[in-house]
Design a protein around this motif. Structure first.
Motif, PDB file in Angstrom:
ATOM      1  N   UNK A  13     -39.952   6.587 -24.714  1.00  0.00           N
ATOM      2  CA  UNK A  13     -40.131   5.231 -25.240  1.00  0.00           C
ATOM      3  C   UNK A  13     -39.472   4.211 -24.326  1.00  0.00           C
ATOM      4  N   UNK A  14     -38.271   4.500 -23.846  1.00  0.00           N
ATOM      5  CA  UNK A  14     -37.576   3.581 -22.930  1.00  0.00           C
ATOM      6  C   UNK A  14     -38.352   3.433 -21.627  1.00  0.00           C
ATOM      7  N   UNK A  15     -38.922   4.520 -21.127  1.00  0.00           N
ATOM      8  CA  UNK A  15     -39.711   4.469 -19.892  1.00  0.00           C
ATOM      9  C   UNK A  15     -40.936   3.585 -20.079  1.00  0.00           C
ATOM     10  N   UNK A  16     -41.637   3.739 -21.220  1.00  0.00           N
ATOM     11  CA  UNK A  16     -42.826   2.937 -21.476  1.00  0.00           C
ATOM     12  C   UNK A  16     -42.470   1.461 -21.670  1.00  0.00           C
ATOM     13  N   UNK A  17     -41.358   1.219 -22.330  1.00  0.00           N
ATOM     14  CA  UNK A  17     -40.919  -0.177 -22.498  1.00  0.00           C
ATOM     15  C   UNK A  17     -40.594  -0.802 -21.140  1.00  0.00           C
ATOM     16  N   UNK A  18     -40.011   0.009 -20.255  1.00  0.00           N
ATOM     17  CA  UNK A  18     -39.714  -0.494 -18.914  1.00  0.00           C
ATOM     18  C   UNK A  18     -40.977  -0.866 -18.158  1.00  0.00           C
ATOM     19  N   UNK A  19     -42.017  -0.040 -18.292  1.00  0.00           N
ATOM     20  CA  UNK A  19     -43.291  -0.361 -17.637  1.00  0.00           C
ATOM     21  C   UNK A  19     -43.860  -1.667 -18.184  1.00  0.00           C
TER      22      UNK A  19
ATOM     23  N   UNK B   3     -42.240  -4.111 -19.465  1.00  0.00           N
ATOM     24  CA  UNK B   3     -41.433  -5.236 -18.988  1.00  0.00           C
ATOM     25  C   UNK B   3     -41.853  -5.672 -17.582  1.00  0.00           C
ATOM     26  N   UNK B   4     -42.402  -4.735 -16.801  1.00  0.00           N
ATOM     27  CA  UNK B   4     -42.862  -5.049 -15.438  1.00  0.00           C
ATOM     28  C   UNK B   4     -44.321  -5.496 -15.412  1.00  0.00           C
TER      29      UNK B   4
ATOM     30  N   UNK C 142     -45.518  12.044 -35.656  1.00  0.00           N
ATOM     31  CA  UNK C 142     -45.623  11.753 -34.229  1.00  0.00           C
ATOM     32  C   UNK C 142     -44.728  10.580 -33.875  1.00  0.00           C
ATOM     33  N   UNK C 143     -44.199  10.628 -32.644  1.00  0.00           N
ATOM     34  CA  UNK C 143     -43.415   9.500 -32.136  1.00  0.00           C
ATOM     35  C   UNK C 143     -44.366   8.411 -31.659  1.00  0.00           C
ATOM     36  N   UNK C 144     -44.056   7.169 -32.027  1.00  0.00           N
ATOM     37  CA  UNK C 144     -44.886   6.032 -31.631  1.00  0.00           C
ATOM     38  C   UNK C 144     -43.997   4.963 -31.018  1.00  0.00           C
ATOM     39  N   UNK C 145     -44.641   4.047 -30.321  1.00  0.00           N
ATOM     40  CA  UNK C 145     -43.909   2.922 -29.725  1.00  0.00           C
ATOM     41  C   UNK C 145     -44.737   1.660 -29.919  1.00  0.00           C
ATOM     42  N   UNK C 146     -44.080   0.623 -30.438  1.00  0.00           N
ATOM     43  CA  UNK C 146     -44.705  -0.686 -30.576  1.00  0.00           C
ATOM     44  C   UNK C 146     -44.039  -1.619 -29.573  1.00  0.00           C
ATOM     45  N   UNK C 147     -44.834  -2.309 -28.765  1.00  0.00           N
ATOM     46  CA  UNK C 147     -44.270  -3.193 -27.744  1.00  0.00           C
ATOM     47  C   UNK C 147     -45.213  -4.374 -27.528  1.00  0.00           C
ATOM     48  N   UNK C 148     -44.735  -5.357 -26.790  1.00  0.00           N
ATOM     49  CA  UNK C 148     -45.531  -6.546 -26.496  1.00  0.00           C
ATOM     50  C   UNK C 148     -45.719  -6.672 -24.987  1.00  0.00           C
ATOM     51  N   UNK C 149     -46.954  -6.929 -24.557  1.00  0.00           N
ATOM     52  CA  UNK C 149     -47.251  -7.167 -23.148  1.00  0.00           C
ATOM     53  C   UNK C 149     -48.304  -8.268 -23.066  1.00  0.00           C
ATOM     54  N   UNK C 150     -48.061  -9.204 -22.176  1.00  0.00           N
ATOM     55  CA  UNK C 150     -48.965 -10.359 -22.036  1.00  0.00           C
ATOM     56  C   UNK C 150     -49.201 -11.043 -23.379  1.00  0.00           C
TER      57      UNK C 150
END
Length: 408
Positions: free
Chosen positions: A64-70, A72-73, A33-41
């Motif tokens: 993944x780019x779309x979720x990272x963009x969200x 970032x906002x 499965x494709x996963x995404x690791x990101x940081x928010x707050x």
């Protein structure tokens, strides 16, 4: 490269070199499965974007780019994903609709019909969809797919319209988002089938023969005769109880909960003419059974009238085939009741009344119609302006139903 990744005893992740935090998670089962690791707050999050195979690599990267963009906002995509997982399906909406609306707010027979329709027709097609994702296009296609049965298609949309109205009340969908609003109904042809005098006579002969041979339960024969002599509805006769039979006032009395239009018209009475009274007098009462048309099960009413009716119709066809053969007439001269439904006995009662000169309001009152427009379907039969009454309607019917055998 992704396809060649082997399964291991533990799950592991292979990270993408193009999109930071984007990778492929390989489970011990071999599922990828494709996963995404990101940081928010200032907190790290993981989300699963979808299975490899369901998504291509390029689709995974774009998502993944779309979720990272969200992120970032300041929008946490995990909240939407959790909401998606807990969002109700149409099946869940159907279950709640039945429990909170259909059962408590409709008559028992209506509730059974709605439930059967929802479970057997609507749920198999729409049940797995999320309520919020059902579109007008989906409903329009569903309606179109049922075009071979236009009345059923219209009924489906009518039920769905009410159900999605409640979905808005229950906050499953935004207000004014009902996907059924602009769906146009199919044209429905009103089915008009009435028994002619010769057909009534042929039916009467078949009933008498069945009675003499004992090939049909007496309760079923009584039910058929009462249906055609009173113009009552199918369930009004099958579920008729002795305490609803008033022999002093010569009528059947149904409280609001006991008949179809009770919600708008209240208590309903059906006059009992002499032929109907004669049928009732021939029916024995059984201690412990409140029903007039008794079934095999102690204390219950008769069930299976449709099968009996089909047998009677077949008997008519058989008798008629022999009659025309004996008289050396054309096969086309043989009477057939194969297209006559039980409900058409009620139509026949009305047609005899109209053709005998009774007014539409009078017939509507006898039938228990709540709206004059329902009785209007018989208007074209009113071509013999004479003043008669319900007694004369039944007299004419019984004259054919119980008359002597035809000589031609």
């Amino acid at each position: 490269m992704i396809e060649s990744l082997p399964a291991d005893t533990q799950a592991y992740t292979v990270w993408d070199q193009e999109v930071p935090g984007f990778g492929v998670r390989v489970l011990p089962s071999g599922q990828k499965s494709f996963v995404l690791k990101f940081t928010i707050n200032r907190q790290q999050r993981w989300i699963t974007l979808g299975r490899f195979g369901d998504l291509t690599l390029e689709e995974g990267r774009k998502l993944a780019l779309s979720r990272r963009g969200e992120a970032a906002k300041g929008i946490d995509p995990t909240i939407e994903i959790r909401a998606q997982k807990t969002a109700p399906t149409v099946k869940e909406l159907i279950d709640r609709f039945i429990e909170e609306h259909v059962i408590p707010k409709t008559r028992e027979s209506t509730a059974r019909g709605y439930t059967r329709f929802l479970k057997n027709v609507i749920q198999p097609r729409l049940g797995k969809m999320l309520v919020k994702e059902v579109s007008s296009a989906e409903i329009a296609k569903f309606h179109h797919d049922l075009r071979a049965t236009p009345r059923q298609a219209n009924q489906a949309v009518a039920i769905l319209r009410k159900m999605f109205n409640l979905a808005e009340v229950w906050k499953y969908r935004p207000i004014s988002s009902n996907p059924c609003v602009h769906i146009e109904k199919n044209p429905e042809r009103k089915r008009e089938r009435y028994l002619s005098d010769p057909e009534l006579h042929a039916l009467g002969e078949a009933l008498v023969e069945a009675e003499d041979k004992g090939s049909v339960p007496p309760a079923a024969l009584a039910a058929i005769r009462l249906l055609i002599l009173t113009g009552a509805r199918h369930n009004e006769i099958l579920k008729l109880r002795w305490n609803q039979v008033d022999l002093q006032k010569n009528c059947l009395t149904f409280k609001a909960d006991d008949h179809k239009t009770g919600g708008s018209s209240g208590t309903k009475t059906i006059p009992l003419n002499q032929p109907a009274l004669d049928v009732l007098a021939s029916i024995p009462q059984t201690l412990g059974n409140p029903y007039v048309i008794q079934g095999i099960i102690p204390g219950g009413h008769f069930v299976g009238l449709q099968k009996v009716w089909e047998r009677i119709r077949k008997d008519v066809s058989t008798r008629e085939a022999e009659r025309v053969k004996h008289k050396k007439k054309r096969k086309e001269d043989a009477i057939s009741l194969e297209d006559v439904r039980i409900h058409d006995l009620r139509h026949t009662f009305a047609s005899v009344g109209i053709s005998s000169g009774f007014s539409l309001p009078t017939i509507g009152s006898l039938l228990g119609h709540s709206q004059p427009s329902v009785t209007q379907r018989y208007a074209h039969l009113a071509d013999n302006p004479r003043t008669k009454a319900s007694e004369e309607i039944a007299a004419k019917i019984s004259g054919e139903l119980f008359g002597k055998s035809r000589n031609s």
